[in-house]
Design an enzyme around this catalytic site. Structure first.
Site, PDB file in Angstrom:
ATOM      1  N   ASN A   1       1.061  -1.328   0.170  1.00  0.00           N
ATOM      2  CA  ASN A   1       0.124  -0.198   0.057  1.00  0.00           C
ATOM      3  C   ASN A   1       1.356   1.506  -0.278  1.00  0.00           C
ATOM      4  O   ASN A   1       2.064   1.534   0.905  1.00  0.00           O
ATOM      5  CB  ASN A   1      -1.101   0.062   1.515  1.00  0.00           C
ATOM      6  CG  ASN A   1      -2.112  -1.347   1.384  1.00  0.00           C
ATOM      7  OD1 ASN A   1      -1.813  -2.124   0.208  1.00  0.00           O
ATOM      8  ND2 ASN A   1      -2.540  -1.519   2.582  1.00  0.00           N
ATOM      9  N   VAL A   2       0.496   2.081  -0.433  1.00  0.00           N
ATOM     10  CA  VAL A   2       0.888   3.624  -0.886  1.00  0.00           C
ATOM     11  C   VAL A   2       0.809   4.969   0.225  1.00  0.00           C
ATOM     12  O   VAL A   2       0.828   5.875   0.461  1.00  0.00           O
ATOM     13  CB  VAL A   2       1.243   4.567  -2.230  1.00  0.00           C
ATOM     14  CG1 VAL A   2       1.890   3.454  -2.798  1.00  0.00           C
ATOM     15  CG2 VAL A   2      -0.372   4.192  -2.721  1.00  0.00           C
TER      16      VAL A   2
ATOM     17  N   CYS B   1      14.015  23.017 -11.426  1.00  0.00           N
ATOM     18  CA  CYS B   1      14.687  22.646 -12.523  1.00  0.00           C
ATOM     19  C   CYS B   1      13.381  22.827 -13.681  1.00  0.00           C
ATOM     20  O   CYS B   1      13.904  22.544 -14.849  1.00  0.00           O
ATOM     21  CB  CYS B   1      15.431  20.812 -12.400  1.00  0.00           C
ATOM     22  SG  CYS B   1      14.193  19.606 -12.785  1.00  0.00           S
TER      23      CYS B   1
ATOM     24  N   CYS C   1      15.644  16.445 -12.181  1.00  0.00           N
ATOM     25  CA  CYS C   1      16.522  16.369 -10.868  1.00  0.00           C
ATOM     26  C   CYS C   1      16.446  15.475  -9.804  1.00  0.00           C
ATOM     27  O   CYS C   1      17.467  15.539  -8.582  1.00  0.00           O
ATOM     28  CB  CYS C   1      17.020  17.659 -10.402  1.00  0.00           C
ATOM     29  SG  CYS C   1      15.312  18.473  -9.941  1.00  0.00           S
TER      30      CYS C   1
ATOM     31  N   HIS D   1       5.890  -0.408  -3.096  1.00  0.00           N
ATOM     32  CA  HIS D   1       5.852   0.519  -3.748  1.00  0.00           C
ATOM     33  C   HIS D   1       5.752   1.970  -3.243  1.00  0.00           C
ATOM     34  O   HIS D   1       5.423   2.376  -4.106  1.00  0.00           O
ATOM     35  CB  HIS D   1       4.061   0.059  -4.066  1.00  0.00           C
ATOM     36  CG  HIS D   1       4.517  -1.244  -5.182  1.00  0.00           C
ATOM     37  ND1 HIS D   1       2.364  -1.694  -4.512  1.00  0.00           N
ATOM     38  CD2 HIS D   1       5.453  -2.192  -4.941  1.00  0.00           C
ATOM     39  CE1 HIS D   1       3.133  -2.728  -4.954  1.00  0.00           C
ATOM     40  NE2 HIS D   1       4.213  -3.806  -5.048  1.00  0.00           N
TER      41      HIS D   1
ATOM     42  N   SER E   1      -4.564  -8.647   0.870  1.00  0.00           N
ATOM     43  CA  SER E   1      -3.631  -9.034  -0.572  1.00  0.00           C
ATOM     44  C   SER E   1      -4.457  -9.938  -1.960  1.00  0.00           C
ATOM     45  O   SER E   1      -4.545 -11.059  -1.234  1.00  0.00           O
ATOM     46  CB  SER E   1      -2.449  -9.024  -0.398  1.00  0.00           C
ATOM     47  OG  SER E   1      -1.330  -8.932  -1.637  1.00  0.00           O
TER      48      SER E   1
ATOM     49  N   CYS F   1      10.975  14.594  -8.457  1.00  0.00           N
ATOM     50  CA  CYS F   1      11.392  15.442  -9.795  1.00  0.00           C
ATOM     51  C   CYS F   1      11.787  14.122 -10.836  1.00  0.00           C
ATOM     52  O   CYS F   1      12.731  13.972 -10.629  1.00  0.00           O
ATOM     53  CB  CYS F   1      11.795  16.472 -10.101  1.00  0.00           C
ATOM     54  SG  CYS F   1      11.866  17.164 -11.769  1.00  0.00           S
TER      55      CYS F   1
ATOM     56  N   CYS G   1       8.851  20.837 -11.661  1.00  0.00           N
ATOM     57  CA  CYS G   1       9.774  21.288 -11.195  1.00  0.00           C
ATOM     58  C   CYS G   1       9.398  22.547  -9.985  1.00  0.00           C
ATOM     59  O   CYS G   1      10.854  23.106 -11.020  1.00  0.00           O
ATOM     60  CB  CYS G   1      10.568  20.171 -10.583  1.00  0.00           C
ATOM     61  SG  CYS G   1      11.886  20.340  -9.714  1.00  0.00           S
TER      62      CYS G   1
END
Length: 283
Positions: A107-108, A186, A135, A124, A228, A132, A183
């Site tokens: 899970n995130v 950059c 950079c 994950h 899961s 970014c 970003c």
């Protein structure tokens, strides 16, 4: 799978998960969690019973051009505004009390971290971080959320009814007018610091997980999978390694999983209920 134990005459029938609880009661544990663990926090899962077919954007699609990124960030901006208010549920809190040798989460959402789990690999990544692609500067998702809100006034209100998806985005097709900033360092492309389909999990994370799973065989431990379906190899590989080493595997999930043939026990039940009982048993 072992049969359900018989009950003492006159007593309530023993829960079907009793043999699995006994197996896990006093062994060192590694726990692998998936989206089903977070459903009690209001975050939908991918493949639970009745879940609609959902196909997340791949990395290759994300980097294919501005239109794809506009579509991704419009949906993700709306979903993040809701997901960041989610709180750990009893299953997260139970696992924090159990404090396994390692908790591997697919899970995130960051809810295991919020619950205080001490040893954790977010396989994950975390949706609360942004990177970014130019950079490689990382930053907080909350800061980007504020930029997106300023650049797209009224957007969240216009699409307040869009259904939330498991990866922190929403179901939405009308994204043509969404403004995506570059970003600040950059001018490069911003991406959530999570592993998309089509990307590889960073090798150090995988190596740490394998080491923990392999250690279970030496310690007489067990691998517990919670919430899961093991549809993707990023999680299934650890079940296969445990089974190869003779480590017992318990799978707790609503519905069948790809790992079921390798499991000592499968438990078709809610994560919060089972894990709360397991935490009490181990305390």
């Amino acid at each position: 799978m072992a049969p359900t134990p018989s009950s003492t005459p006159g007593s309530p029938p023993a829960p079907a998960w009793t043999p699995a609880l006994r197996l896990l009661a006093d062994r060192p544990l590694v726990v692998l969690t998936g989206a089903g663990l977070s459903t009690d926090s209001g975050i939908p899962d991918y493949r639970g019973p009745g879940a609609p077919d959902r196909r997340p954007m791949t990395y290759q699609e994300f980097v294919s051009g501005p239109a794809a990124r506009q579509r991704y960030w419009a949906r993700s901006h709306l979903g993040w505004g809701r997901m960041r208010r989610a709180a750990p549920n009893p299953g997260h809190r139970a696992l924090a009390r159990i404090a396994p040798e390692l908790l591997i989460t697919q899970n995130v959402d960051g809810l295991h971290e919020q619950a205080g789990t001490p040893r954790l690999v977010a396989l994950h990544g975390r949706i609360a971080d942004v990177v970014c692609l130019g950079c490689r500067t990382t930053s907080a998702r909350a800061a980007l959320h504020d930029r997106l809100t300023e650049l797209n006034p009224g957007y969240a209100e216009r699409h307040a009814a869009a259904p939330v998806r498991p990866d922190g985005d929403v179901e939405l097709d009308d994204t043509d007018d969404f403004v995506v900033p570059p970003c600040e360092h950059c001018g490069g492309v911003l991406k959530p610091d999570v592993v998309f389909f089509g990307e590889n999990v960073p090798p150090p994370r995988v190596e740490r997980c394998y080491a923990a799973v392999e250690g279970l065989a030496r310690a007489g431990g067990a691998l517990l999978v919670a919430g899961s379906s093991l549809t993707v190899m990023s999680g299934l590989r650890f079940v296969r390694r445990a089974a190869r080493d003779g480590t017992p595997v318990v799978i707790l999930n609503r519905g069948a999983t790809r790992g079921d043939p390798l499991a000592a026990y499968t438990v078709d039940a809610g994560c919060s209920e089972f894990l709360t009982e397991l935490a009490a048993l181990r305390s």
